[in-house]
Design a protein around this motif. Structure first.
Motif, PDB file in Angstrom:
ATOM      1  N   TYR A 100       5.983  16.768  68.117  1.00 20.06           N
ATOM      2  CA  TYR A 100       6.569  16.323  67.754  1.00 20.06           C
ATOM      3  C   TYR A 100       8.162  15.759  69.124  1.00 20.06           C
ATOM      4  O   TYR A 100       8.646  17.399  68.960  1.00 20.06           O
ATOM      5  N   CYS A 119       5.267  11.781  69.713  1.00 19.52           N
ATOM      6  CA  CYS A 119       3.723  12.606  69.114  1.00 19.52           C
ATOM      7  C   CYS A 119       2.347  12.657  69.724  1.00 19.52           C
ATOM      8  O   CYS A 119       2.604  11.806  70.105  1.00 19.52           O
ATOM      9  N   ASP A 146      13.347  14.520  59.940  1.00 18.22           N
ATOM     10  CA  ASP A 146      12.481  13.142  60.243  1.00 18.22           C
ATOM     11  C   ASP A 146      11.196  13.283  60.391  1.00 18.22           C
ATOM     12  O   ASP A 146      10.010  12.516  60.078  1.00 18.22           O
ATOM     13  N   PHE A 147      10.269  14.644  60.952  1.00 18.89           N
ATOM     14  CA  PHE A 147       9.360  15.063  61.474  1.00 18.89           C
ATOM     15  C   PHE A 147       8.779  16.469  60.800  1.00 18.89           C
ATOM     16  O   PHE A 147       7.720  16.774  60.841  1.00 18.89           O
ATOM     17  N   LYS A 159       4.824  16.501  59.421  1.00 18.90           N
ATOM     18  CA  LYS A 159       4.349  15.472  59.073  1.00 18.90           C
ATOM     19  C   LYS A 159       3.336  14.648  59.301  1.00 18.90           C
ATOM     20  O   LYS A 159       3.455  14.794  61.165  1.00 18.90           O
ATOM     21  N   VAL A 164       5.912   9.465  59.508  1.00 17.65           N
ATOM     22  CA  VAL A 164       6.454   9.336  60.019  1.00 17.65           C
ATOM     23  C   VAL A 164       7.304   8.032  60.684  1.00 17.65           C
ATOM     24  O   VAL A 164       7.691   7.421  60.462  1.00 17.65           O
TER      25      VAL A 164
END
Length: 187
Positions: A100, A119, A146-147, A159, A164
């Motif tokens: 990411y 991504c 967040d990732f 993730k 996501v």
């Protein structure tokens, strides 16, 4: 005016999960091999949407010639593009990875953050990387949280993109529909 405020990197080159804050005049300095060019190449990757037609990785370090670096080698953490086929004394490449990259910009008038990101995934078993998604998030600045899912110690797991993507969709929808939520998320 929008100013680059933060760079978020997950599984890019030799980096695991990093947030690099950018404030005012910023210099990127360090010894050879410390990642200065890979950081600039990450920015370039996001801004071009990972379009190989527009990428020119690390050309200045090689007198304008192609560097041999690629999106795939950055995702897998290869020190050189041929590392997967040769014995190496450095860190071993990741067998497969999701990467990411996020650029968080701050609006100098409102102070609101917005994100442009991408991504990507790659595997040693495949000669090409995949672009899983590109995203623009108005009024939301991403962070590495967040990732990734934090594991024990400094370990983490990236993730899955679909997870996501769904979370980011919900966050943006909430921010659009509910201005009070924007205030709560910024606290």
């Amino acid at each position: 005016m929008k100013k680059l405020n933060r760079i978020v990197l997950v599984n890019w080159y030799l980096l695991g999960a990093e947030e690099i804050n950018i404030r005012g005049n910023t210099a990127i300095i360090g010894p050879t091999g410390s990642g200065k060019s890979s950081l600039l190449d990450a920015i370039q990757t996001v801004l071009t949407g990972a379009s190989k037609r527009h990428l020119n990785y690390n050309a200045s370090a090689n007198d304008g010639k192609a560097s041999g670096r690629s999106i795939r080698s950055y995702i897998l953490g290869m020190i050189d593009a041929g590392q997967a086929n040769a014995k190496s004394f450095g860190p071993q490449p990741r067998p497969d990875a999701i990467s990411y990259l996020g650029l968080v910009f701050e609006d100098s008038n409102t102070g609101n953050e917005s994100t442009v990101g991408i991504c990507l995934s790659a595997s040693l078993a495949s000669p090409e990387e995949d672009i899983l998604g590109r995203f623009v998030l108005p009024n939301y600045g991403v962070g590495k949280k967040d990732f990734i899912d934090a594991l024990e110690g400094r370990s983490f797991k990236a993730k899955p993109w679909l997870e996501v993507r769904e979370k980011l969709k919900k966050v943006v929808l909430i921010l659009i529909l509910n201005p009070v939520a924007r205030l709560l998320l910024s606290i």
